[in-house]
Design an enzyme around this catalytic site. Structure first.
Site, PDB file in Angstrom:
ATOM      1  N   HIS A   1       0.137  89.341  58.111  1.00 56.60           N
ATOM      2  CA  HIS A   1       0.476  90.053  59.187  1.00 56.60           C
ATOM      3  C   HIS A   1       0.172  89.830  60.726  1.00 56.60           C
ATOM      4  CE1 HIS A   1       1.589  93.137  62.777  1.00 56.60           C
ATOM      5  NE2 HIS A   1       0.123  93.194  62.193  1.00 56.60           N
TER       6      HIS A   1
ATOM      7  N   HIS B   1      -0.132  88.156  65.153  1.00 58.94           N
ATOM      8  CA  HIS B   1       1.031  88.983  66.790  1.00 58.94           C
ATOM      9  C   HIS B   1       0.941  86.770  67.214  1.00 58.94           C
ATOM     10  CE1 HIS B   1      -1.970  92.428  66.526  1.00 58.94           C
ATOM     11  NE2 HIS B   1      -1.168  92.279  65.582  1.00 58.94           N
TER      12      HIS B   1
HETATM   13  P1  13P Z   1      -6.295  95.543  60.798  1.00 59.58           P
HETATM   14  O1  13P Z   1      -7.122  95.609  61.327  1.00 59.58           O
HETATM   15  O2  13P Z   1      -6.061  97.156  60.591  1.00 59.58           O
HETATM   16  O3  13P Z   1      -6.045  95.146  60.241  1.00 59.58           O
HETATM   17  O4  13P Z   1      -5.697  95.669  62.142  1.00 59.58           O
HETATM   18  C1  13P Z   1      -4.892  94.951  62.451  1.00 59.58           C
HETATM   19  C2  13P Z   1      -4.013  94.854  62.993  1.00 59.58           C
HETATM   20  O5  13P Z   1      -2.947  94.174  64.130  1.00 59.58           O
HETATM   21  C3  13P Z   1      -2.128  95.954  63.108  1.00 59.58           C
HETATM   22  O6  13P Z   1      -1.206  95.909  63.264  1.00 59.58           O
HETATM   23 ZN    ZN Z   2      -0.794  93.857  64.513  1.00 51.25          ZN
END
Ligand code: 13P
Ligand code: ZN
Length: 281
Positions: A139, A141
């Site tokens: 995941h 951004h």
């Molecule tokens: P965490 O720090 O819990 O991994 O969360 C980061 C994040 O991108 C949440 O969507």
């Molecule tokens: Zn995130």
């Protein structure tokens, strides 16, 4: 026997999280990664044979009982992970009941897996059904892809065709297209369930106004998948900066040539143009 910190898995995770940071896709604690390891891979290293801590998880992961995941910690900065792997990541084993994980290594200052761990595990479950070699959920951004979720209608077909048209590599790297879910609150089981449902058909799922979930057999492959999606999103953004008028683009005939040349099995529904999803009017 070498200690787990010297394993290629820790090194590769540290390298990948550093690349994600340097790409600008994981500001502050943004982003998280989990990598499935086999029992044999784990047991080949020392420092992994006793349970250091039990950490509860908030959904039933019993389908993954006994499986090992090297996972990034919640609140941890990807820019630091390369220097403090034993603090900022952890090796966990899913308990038989599926309601907690056993910490086998890492998180040595009391840390815990990412807040998105339920979404990761649900996605692992779904992708393992599609592909027994499934290993990674990532995941992050990616800026241009996230920006597109403000200006392009939130349709999987619209996003997939638009990105396919930005570069010939796109349909080669993600012939199934990408999935888009509605905006939802992060860190919840609900977003995990929605993401995992999309993972049935796609290895990349877009979280509008937030980021992306991607799946793959290895860290490199999953990273490369996100890189290719984001490269196409960057080209799209650059087109808008050049005035946004598209005079010519990769055509449907060009898609057919790519499919033939690279022996692709693309998403047939997305191959059919319709007025709502066309880039060049
Ligand atoms: P965490 O720090 O819990 O991994 O969360 C980061 C994040 O991108 C949440 O969507
Ligand atoms: Zn995130």
């Amino acid at each position: 026997m070498k200690d787990f910190i010297e394993s290629p898995y820790v090194r590769d995770m540290a390298k990948t999280t550093n690349n994600l940071y340097r790409h600008g896709w994981d500001e502050r604690n943004g982003g998280n990664v989990s990598l499935r390891l086999t029992k044999e891979e784990v047991e080949a290293f020392s420092g992994t044979d006793k349970v250091l801590r039990e950490i509860p998880i908030k959904f039933d992961a019993s389908e993954l009982a006994g499986k090992y995941y090297l996972v990034t910690g919640t609140g941890r900065y990807f820019k630091n992970m390369i220097d403090y792997p034993e603090r900022d990541m952890g090796l966990v084993r899913i308990s038989d009941a599926g309601n907690r994980v056993d910490l086998m290594w890492g998180f040595n200052d009391g840390g815990e897996p990412t807040s998105e761990f339920p979404a990761h595990l649900m996605s692992h479950i779904e992708r393992l059904k599609q592909n027994p070699n499934q290993r990674v959920i990532m995941h992050c951004h990616p800026t241009n892809l996230v920006a597109m979720t403000f200006t392009v209608p939130l349709s999987s077909k619209r996003f997939s065709r638009t990105l396919w048209k930005m570069h010939p590599e796109s349909i080669v790297v993600f012939p199934e297209g990408i999935g888009v879910i509605p905006y939802m609150c992060p860190g919840t089981n609900e977003i995990g369930e929605k993401t995992a449902a999309k993972m049935r058909d796609f290895r990349v799922v877009v979280w509008p106004h937030h980021g992306v979930f991607a799946a793959g057999d290895s860290l490199d492959e999953t990273y490369g998948l996100v890189e290719t999606v984001e490269k196409s999103a960057l080209i799209y953004t650059t087109i808008q900066q050049q005035g946004g008028v598209i005079l010519q683009s990769i055509t449907d005939k060009d898609f057919r040539d790519l499919i033939k040349r690279f022996d692709l099995k693309p998403n047939e529904e997305f191959l059919t143009p319709d007025a709502a999803t066309e880039l060049v009017k």
